[in-house]
Design a protein around this motif. Structure first.
Motif, mmCIF file in Angstrom:
data_model
loop_
_atom_site.group_PDB
_atom_site.id
_atom_site.type_symbol
_atom_site.label_atom_id
_atom_site.label_comp_id
_atom_site.label_asym_id
_atom_site.label_seq_id
_atom_site.Cartn_x
_atom_site.Cartn_y
_atom_site.Cartn_z
ATOM 1 N N GLU A 78 23.673 -53.926 36.173
ATOM 2 C CA GLU A 78 23.079 -53.326 34.924
ATOM 3 C C GLU A 78 22.049 -51.304 35.545
ATOM 4 N N GLY A 79 23.011 -51.091 36.821
ATOM 5 C CA GLY A 79 22.335 -50.452 36.964
ATOM 6 C C GLY A 79 22.959 -48.982 35.713
ATOM 7 N N TYR A 80 24.481 -49.160 35.388
ATOM 8 C CA TYR A 80 24.564 -47.900 34.108
ATOM 9 C C TYR A 80 24.529 -48.325 33.191
ATOM 10 N N LYS A 125 21.642 -49.169 32.219
ATOM 11 C CA LYS A 125 19.846 -48.169 32.619
ATOM 12 C C LYS A 125 20.543 -46.885 32.574
ATOM 13 N N TRP A 126 21.209 -46.470 33.306
ATOM 14 C CA TRP A 126 20.987 -45.370 33.693
ATOM 15 C C TRP A 126 22.137 -44.486 32.098
ATOM 16 N N LEU A 174 23.859 -48.618 46.551
ATOM 17 C CA LEU A 174 23.142 -49.400 45.314
ATOM 18 C C LEU A 174 21.878 -50.203 44.951
ATOM 19 N N GLY A 191 19.862 -46.708 43.718
ATOM 20 C CA GLY A 191 21.018 -46.602 42.295
ATOM 21 C C GLY A 191 21.911 -46.401 41.745
ATOM 22 N N PHE A 192 22.256 -47.039 41.142
ATOM 23 C CA PHE A 192 23.628 -47.061 40.414
ATOM 24 C C PHE A 192 23.428 -45.608 40.748
#
Length: 298
Positions: free
Chosen positions: A106-108, A110-111, A258, A262-263
C-alpha cells in the motif's frame, strides 16, 4: 488460465487474487472466463481473503466444482476451515518465495501515485517485454501514461527481493518442500536453460507439480494445450521447494519505520542514484530516436 477454462466449462467457479479499484489485492469468486483474466500474473503481496472461505463452502454445498488458487498457507487454511474433504474442490498452490506485507505494498502504491500525481490503473509485476529472465514491473496510470521497468516502478521489485517486507510466517514457512497443500502446484522453472536446455523458451517455462490423483486427473484434460516434459524431483527442485526465505538483519527496524514513517523511509535506498537515473533516461531517449530514424529510412 487453462485450469480456469476447464473448471468453468464444467459449470464450476474459480477463486483467485485480483487488484481491486484501490489496488488492494484480494480474493474473489468468479464464474465467467472474462472475469478470471484478472487472476493471471504474480501479485507479490499478501491478498485479503475476506469472506472467500465461506463463499467457497456455500458453493461446494451446491455440488459445483470450485477451483481455489493461492499460496500454500492459504490452501492449508481453507482446508482447515472446511474441516472435511470435498470431491468438488480443486486447489492450485504457488511455488511461493514469500508474500510481502500489505502495508508495504500500500505504501509503494501511494508513493508511486504521489510521485506521478496520478492514480494507478493497472500493475503487471512480471512484464516479459525484455524476456522471461529479465522481467519488469509495468504500471499504467489513469491518464494513460505507462512506466515499464523504470527506476520508480522497480523499487517494489528490489524491496520484495530484499525479503525485508515478508510476513513473519514466511521466514519459517513449513511448505517449502514437495509436500504440497494444493492438488496442483505452479511456478517458474528457473534454471531450465541449465537443466533442460532443449525446452528453454525466452518467454518462460512453467513448473507443474501434480500432487494428488485429482490434480493428475484434471491436468490430463488440459495437457494437450501445452508442450510438456517429465522431470525428476531432483530436476524440479527450486530454492522455494527446499528452504524458507531467510530473515534479513534489520528487518524489525525496517518494519517499525514502515509503520511510523512510511514506505519510502527505507525503500528510497532501493532507488538508483540520480546520475544513474539520468543515464538510463538518456539511453532510452537515444534508442527511441534511433528507432524512429531507422523506421523512416526503411
Amino acid at each position: 488460465l487453462e485450469l480456469c477454462t476447464y473448471v468453468i466449462a464444467q459449470g464450476g467457479m474459480v477463486a483467485g487474487a485480483i487488484y481491486d479499484d484501490e489496488m488492494t489485492i484480494r480474493h474473489v469468486l468468479r464464474e465467467r472466463m472474462e472475469d478470471c483474466l484478472a487472476f493471471a500474473g504474480s501479485k507479490y503481496a499478501q491478498s485479503s481473503l475476506g469472506d472467500i472461505f465461506s463463499e467457497i463452502k456455500e458453493t461446494l454445498k451446491t455440488g459445483r466444482l470450485v477451483l481455489f488458487s493461492g499460496t500454500p498457507c492459504q490452501i492449508a487454511g481453507l482446508r482447515r476451515y472446511l474441516k472435511k474433504s470435498h470431491p468438488n474442490l480443486l486447489t492450485c498452490d504457488l511455488v511461493c518465495h514469500g508474500v510481502a506485507s500489505p502495508l508495504a505494498f500500500e505504501g509503494y502504491v501511494k508513493w508511486l501515485e504521489g510521485y506521478q500525481k496520478k492514480r494507478i490503473a493497472s500493475i503487471c509485476m512480471k512484464d516479459k517485454t525484455h524476456g522471461w529472465l529479465n522481467p519488469q514491473i509495468r504500471v499504467e496510470f489513469s491518464n494513460g501514461k505507462e512506466l515499464n521497468g523504470s527506476d520508480e516502478t522497480q523499487v517494489w521489485q528490489r524491496a520484495y527481493n530484499s525479503a525485508l517486507y515478508m510476513r513473519p510466517s514466511c521466514y519459517r514457512c513449513p511448505y517449502t518442500s514437495f509436500q504440497r497443500t494444493g492438488d496442483i502446484s505452479l511456478g517458474d522453472f528457473w534454471a531450465v536453460q541449465n537443466i533442460k536446455p532443449d525446452i528453454f523458451n525466452p518467454n518462460g517455462v512453467s513448473l507443474v507439480l501434480l500432487n494428488t490423483e485429482m490434480g493428475k486427473e484434471v491436468f490430463s484434460h488440459i495437457k494437450g494445450n501445452f508442450k510438456t516434459e517429465p522431470l525428476s524431483e531432483k530436476e524440479a527442485i527450486q530454492s522455494s521447494l527446499s528452504v524458507p526465505v531467510k530473515m534479513p538483519e534489520g528487518r524489525s527496524s525496517v518494519m517499525n519505520s514502515l509503520s511510523s514513517k512510511g514506505f519510502m523511509s527505507h525503500a528510497r535506498s532501493f532507488r538508483s542514484s540520480r546520475a544513474t537515473r539520468y543515464r538510463t533516461r538518456l539511453g532510452r531517449f537515444i534508442r527511441m530516436v534511433a528507432s524512429k530514424l531507422n523506421s523512416r529510412n526503411q
